[in-house]
Design an enzyme around this catalytic site. Sequence first.
Site, PDB file in Angstrom:
ATOM      1  N   ASN A 177       8.696  -0.737  -9.029  1.00 19.56           N
ATOM      2  CA  ASN A 177       8.493  -2.085  -8.490  1.00 19.56           C
ATOM      3  C   ASN A 177       7.855  -2.936  -9.579  1.00 19.56           C
ATOM      4  O   ASN A 177       6.666  -2.803  -9.853  1.00 19.56           O
ATOM      5  CB  ASN A 177       7.579  -2.022  -7.257  1.00 19.56           C
ATOM      6  CG  ASN A 177       7.265  -3.411  -6.730  1.00 19.56           C
ATOM      7  OD1 ASN A 177       7.943  -4.381  -7.054  1.00 19.56           O
ATOM      8  ND2 ASN A 177       6.216  -3.507  -5.915  1.00 19.56           N
ATOM      9  N   LYS A 202       7.331  -6.036  -9.529  1.00 18.00           N
ATOM     10  CA  LYS A 202       6.612  -7.195  -8.967  1.00 18.00           C
ATOM     11  C   LYS A 202       7.062  -8.469  -9.705  1.00 18.00           C
ATOM     12  O   LYS A 202       8.216  -8.578 -10.094  1.00 18.00           O
ATOM     13  CB  LYS A 202       5.110  -6.983  -9.037  1.00 18.00           C
ATOM     14  CG  LYS A 202       4.700  -5.592  -8.522  1.00 18.00           C
ATOM     15  CD  LYS A 202       3.235  -5.430  -8.336  1.00 18.00           C
ATOM     16  CE  LYS A 202       2.905  -3.968  -8.041  1.00 18.00           C
ATOM     17  NZ  LYS A 202       1.787  -3.755  -7.183  1.00 18.00           N
ATOM     18  N   HIS A 245       6.635  -4.495   1.699  1.00 20.05           N
ATOM     19  CA  HIS A 245       5.582  -4.192   0.723  1.00 20.05           C
ATOM     20  C   HIS A 245       4.276  -4.858   1.177  1.00 20.05           C
ATOM     21  O   HIS A 245       4.285  -5.978   1.688  1.00 20.05           O
ATOM     22  CB  HIS A 245       5.976  -4.695  -0.673  1.00 20.05           C
ATOM     23  CG  HIS A 245       5.087  -4.135  -1.734  1.00 20.05           C
ATOM     24  ND1 HIS A 245       3.849  -4.653  -2.000  1.00 20.05           N
ATOM     25  CD2 HIS A 245       5.247  -3.075  -2.565  1.00 20.05           C
ATOM     26  CE1 HIS A 245       3.283  -3.942  -2.960  1.00 20.05           C
ATOM     27  NE2 HIS A 245       4.110  -2.972  -3.326  1.00 20.05           N
ATOM     28  N   GLU A 262       2.032  -6.323  -0.375  1.00 17.59           N
ATOM     29  CA  GLU A 262       1.739  -7.631  -0.982  1.00 17.59           C
ATOM     30  C   GLU A 262       2.474  -8.744  -0.237  1.00 17.59           C
ATOM     31  O   GLU A 262       2.033  -9.899  -0.253  1.00 17.59           O
ATOM     32  CB  GLU A 262       2.101  -7.601  -2.479  1.00 17.59           C
ATOM     33  CG  GLU A 262       1.081  -6.772  -3.260  1.00 17.59           C
ATOM     34  CD  GLU A 262       1.572  -6.247  -4.602  1.00 17.59           C
ATOM     35  OE1 GLU A 262       2.635  -6.676  -5.071  1.00 17.59           O
ATOM     36  OE2 GLU A 262       0.878  -5.376  -5.160  1.00 17.59           O
ATOM     37  N   GLU A 296       2.448   4.016   1.279  1.00 16.50           N
ATOM     38  CA  GLU A 296       1.614   3.360   0.267  1.00 16.50           C
ATOM     39  C   GLU A 296       0.302   2.898   0.911  1.00 16.50           C
ATOM     40  O   GLU A 296       0.254   1.812   1.507  1.00 16.50           O
ATOM     41  CB  GLU A 296       2.331   2.129  -0.285  1.00 16.50           C
ATOM     42  CG  GLU A 296       3.614   2.419  -1.002  1.00 16.50           C
ATOM     43  CD  GLU A 296       3.879   1.368  -2.078  1.00 16.50           C
ATOM     44  OE1 GLU A 296       3.883   1.738  -3.246  1.00 16.50           O
ATOM     45  OE2 GLU A 296       4.045   0.190  -1.739  1.00 16.50           O
ATOM     46  N   GLY A 342      -2.447  -0.743  -6.957  1.00 10.39           N
ATOM     47  CA  GLY A 342      -2.976  -1.547  -8.065  1.00 10.39           C
ATOM     48  C   GLY A 342      -4.471  -1.415  -8.277  1.00 10.39           C
ATOM     49  O   GLY A 342      -5.072  -2.218  -8.985  1.00 10.39           O
ATOM     50  N   SER A 387      -0.986   3.512  -7.397  1.00  9.74           N
ATOM     51  CA  SER A 387      -1.626   3.864  -8.661  1.00  9.74           C
ATOM     52  C   SER A 387      -1.082   5.150  -9.297  1.00  9.74           C
ATOM     53  O   SER A 387      -1.830   5.936  -9.889  1.00  9.74           O
ATOM     54  CB  SER A 387      -3.148   3.946  -8.493  1.00  9.74           C
ATOM     55  OG  SER A 387      -3.668   2.680  -8.103  1.00  9.74           O
TER      56      SER A 387
END
Length: 221
Positions: free
Chosen positions: A8, A10, A87, A89, A151, A157, A187
Amino acid sequence: MNKIIAANWKMNKSSKEAEDFLRRIEISDKNTVIIFPSFTALPAVSSIIGRHHSGAQNVFYEEKGAYTGEISPVMVKEFADYALVGHSERRALWETDEIIGKKVRAAQNAGLKVLLCVGEAGGQDRNRTLETQLRKGLMGANEKNIVIAYEPVWAIGTGLTAKAAEIAEAVSFIKALHKCSVIYGGSVTASNAKEMLSVCDGLLVGGASLDAEGFRKIIEL
Ligand code: PEP
């Protein structure tokens, strides 16, 4: 080993940077590698590694119409076989479980395979969160072309990873509910990837997938 290794990227990498990156790695049959670049780099990525190794980081839930700035699953299907949905985010921006469910169904209707992200935030009950996100996210979906990415939000992150035993527990909880491959994200680096891979069907790699050298080590495991 044949695991799924997804990158990913991003909001990183232009088409040119994507091309440079892909020149520095070799995608073999050893594992199933899927790159999720930005929309603007997707045509370049797809033309180099093929749509079966390419995915979009998001899709809208309508096929076409007056939705300025959105990209439909049918448009994505021109370049990619996968869509990343749910996701954390994007959940943090505005996406609810109901919207995510609509996106999963729309992506499947367009013939895309879906990588659905689920996971608890710090302080949330893991199994209860997973059960709700999966029930709503997969309502009306065909499990056959779904991969689930576990996740934990607190691991994305942050440099913190779930322990292998915790990942194994989450994976078996998800597999008891759905007949899907389950991968881990949070991570992951070239140093810890092997341990994580031993307890799940693959990895979703964010930050560490931006560096070709590091990512090459992960896909060659
Ligand atoms: C991700 O973006 O899905 C992710 C897991 O990021 P990172 O590897 O940087 O934690």
